[in-house]
Design an enzyme around this catalytic site. Sequence first.
Site, PDB file in Angstrom:
ATOM      1  N   GLU A  49     -38.523  -6.427  50.354  1.00 31.02           N
ATOM      2  CA  GLU A  49     -38.028  -6.281  51.722  1.00 31.02           C
ATOM      3  C   GLU A  49     -38.254  -7.581  52.487  1.00 31.02           C
ATOM      4  O   GLU A  49     -39.323  -8.188  52.398  1.00 31.02           O
ATOM      5  CB  GLU A  49     -38.760  -5.126  52.422  1.00 31.02           C
ATOM      6  N   HIS A  57     -41.675  -9.117  51.559  1.00 32.96           N
ATOM      7  CA  HIS A  57     -42.765  -8.184  51.290  1.00 32.96           C
ATOM      8  C   HIS A  57     -42.398  -7.371  50.056  1.00 32.96           C
ATOM      9  O   HIS A  57     -41.221  -7.149  49.773  1.00 32.96           O
ATOM     10  CB  HIS A  57     -42.975  -7.212  52.465  1.00 32.96           C
ATOM     11  N   HIS A  59     -43.192  -3.577  48.331  1.00 36.10           N
ATOM     12  CA  HIS A  59     -43.781  -2.242  48.443  1.00 36.10           C
ATOM     13  C   HIS A  59     -43.757  -1.606  47.061  1.00 36.10           C
ATOM     14  O   HIS A  59     -42.744  -1.671  46.351  1.00 36.10           O
ATOM     15  CB  HIS A  59     -42.994  -1.378  49.427  1.00 36.10           C
ATOM     16  N   TYR A 103     -39.544   5.882  51.416  1.00 39.52           N
ATOM     17  CA  TYR A 103     -39.814   4.671  52.193  1.00 39.52           C
ATOM     18  C   TYR A 103     -39.516   3.422  51.366  1.00 39.52           C
ATOM     19  O   TYR A 103     -38.895   2.467  51.847  1.00 39.52           O
ATOM     20  CB  TYR A 103     -41.267   4.666  52.664  1.00 39.52           C
ATOM     21  N   ASP A 223      10.072  23.606  18.154  1.00 42.20           N
ATOM     22  CA  ASP A 223       9.356  23.107  16.986  1.00 42.20           C
ATOM     23  C   ASP A 223       8.362  22.015  17.384  1.00 42.20           C
ATOM     24  O   ASP A 223       8.455  21.416  18.461  1.00 42.20           O
ATOM     25  CB  ASP A 223      10.346  22.546  15.962  1.00 42.20           C
ATOM     26  N   SER A 224       7.438  21.749  16.474  1.00 41.39           N
ATOM     27  CA  SER A 224       6.489  20.661  16.674  1.00 41.39           C
ATOM     28  C   SER A 224       7.219  19.325  16.711  1.00 41.39           C
ATOM     29  O   SER A 224       8.273  19.158  16.093  1.00 41.39           O
ATOM     30  CB  SER A 224       5.461  20.671  15.535  1.00 41.39           C
ATOM     31  N   THR A 226       8.838  17.872  19.125  1.00 41.99           N
ATOM     32  CA  THR A 226      10.091  17.807  19.882  1.00 41.99           C
ATOM     33  C   THR A 226       9.881  17.171  21.258  1.00 41.99           C
ATOM     34  O   THR A 226      10.838  17.017  22.013  1.00 41.99           O
ATOM     35  CB  THR A 226      10.692  19.208  20.062  1.00 41.99           C
ATOM     36  N   GLY A 227       8.646  16.833  21.585  1.00 44.40           N
ATOM     37  CA  GLY A 227       8.359  16.158  22.849  1.00 44.40           C
ATOM     38  C   GLY A 227       8.011  17.086  23.998  1.00 44.40           C
ATOM     39  O   GLY A 227       7.844  16.630  25.129  1.00 44.40           O
ATOM     40  N   THR A 229       5.248  18.762  24.757  1.00 41.96           N
ATOM     41  CA  THR A 229       3.943  18.527  25.390  1.00 41.96           C
ATOM     42  C   THR A 229       3.977  17.274  26.257  1.00 41.96           C
ATOM     43  O   THR A 229       3.495  17.275  27.397  1.00 41.96           O
ATOM     44  CB  THR A 229       2.843  18.401  24.324  1.00 41.96           C
TER      45      THR A 229
END
Length: 358
Positions: A49, A57, A59, A103, A223-224, A226-227, A229
């Site tokens: 500090e 100082h 502490h 403190y 189908d899997s 295919t876009g 998601t």
Amino acid sequence: MPPTKRFRIQAKNIFLTYPQCSLSKEEALEQIQGIQLSSNKKYIKIARELHEDGQPHLHVLLQLEGKVQITNIRLFDLVSPTRSAHFHPNIQGAKSSSDVKSYVDKDGDTIEWGEFQIDGRSARGGQQTANDSYAKALNATSLEQALQILKEEQPKDYFLQHHNLLNNAQKIFQRAPDPWTPLFPLSSFTNVPEEMQEWADAYFGVDAAARPLRYNSIIVEGDSRTGKTMWARSLGAHNYITGHLDFSLRTYYDEVEYNVIDDVDPTYLKMKHWKHLIGAQKEWQTNLKYGKPRVIKGGIPCIILCNPGPESSYQQFLEKPENEALKSWTLHNSTFCKLQGPLFNNQAAASSQGDSTL
């Protein structure tokens, strides 16, 4: 003359102040760690500090495993590594470790070693009150920091009410999910069926305040690869739910625009929250595996993604005689779309993204 009073301190927690000390925090920590005491050191926190006169100082809060008796007033003197100078501290027993730690923390220029030890006096608060502690916790910058404040300043509450404290803190400090970055721009999906595009435009194409209440969900079967998601996840801020339902605060957020439910078995969803999710219902309750039941804000539609087949197709599932009533309800609360091919142009995707797949 009366005899000179001998220096003597007996304490487990010690507060040191080094006025006009030019040592760095790191130099002071190294020297204090090397001081031999009759009890093991558990925690050291040092703050640097600058006083109004510009003099630095230090502490220090020093916590020990047990009480020690100190009669050597020079025990905690520090030495400058670069010049012939000694730094002698004011030495006090710390009645409330939490007060001293607060403190020491006040200016933020600190270093610490070990783990802070909660003491009984912290529970009584010293200058702390329950309201002060909880106000400080509310102003914390993270859940972890808030709980640490309560652990140090209100240990009784922390021990006896930990479950409630954790649950409340998770709600208060819940942060919005990191935005999901689409792998492909929405413009890549050039073969989106008309009913899917109309559904998306009617919801995402208007201001949030103008959206209809309990907007219908959409169930997309295809189908899997295919876009579906990637398309669903590219529309805006969302919860992504796959495999099973998890409504914990870690994975499910209220402040999103919609849910994406991907490859969740229709039989499983029927047993859980079919109508709550597909019907965009508001203020509904769910039981969590760990923790108290949670009230979901709701009111947002779902994009449900599934593959063809008797175990995964939502349309086939609803055709079963035992699901006749559920089918009627679902038709009133959602749109069905069956993909006939990819949502993107294969040649365009290949030329722009190399070997990547949508």
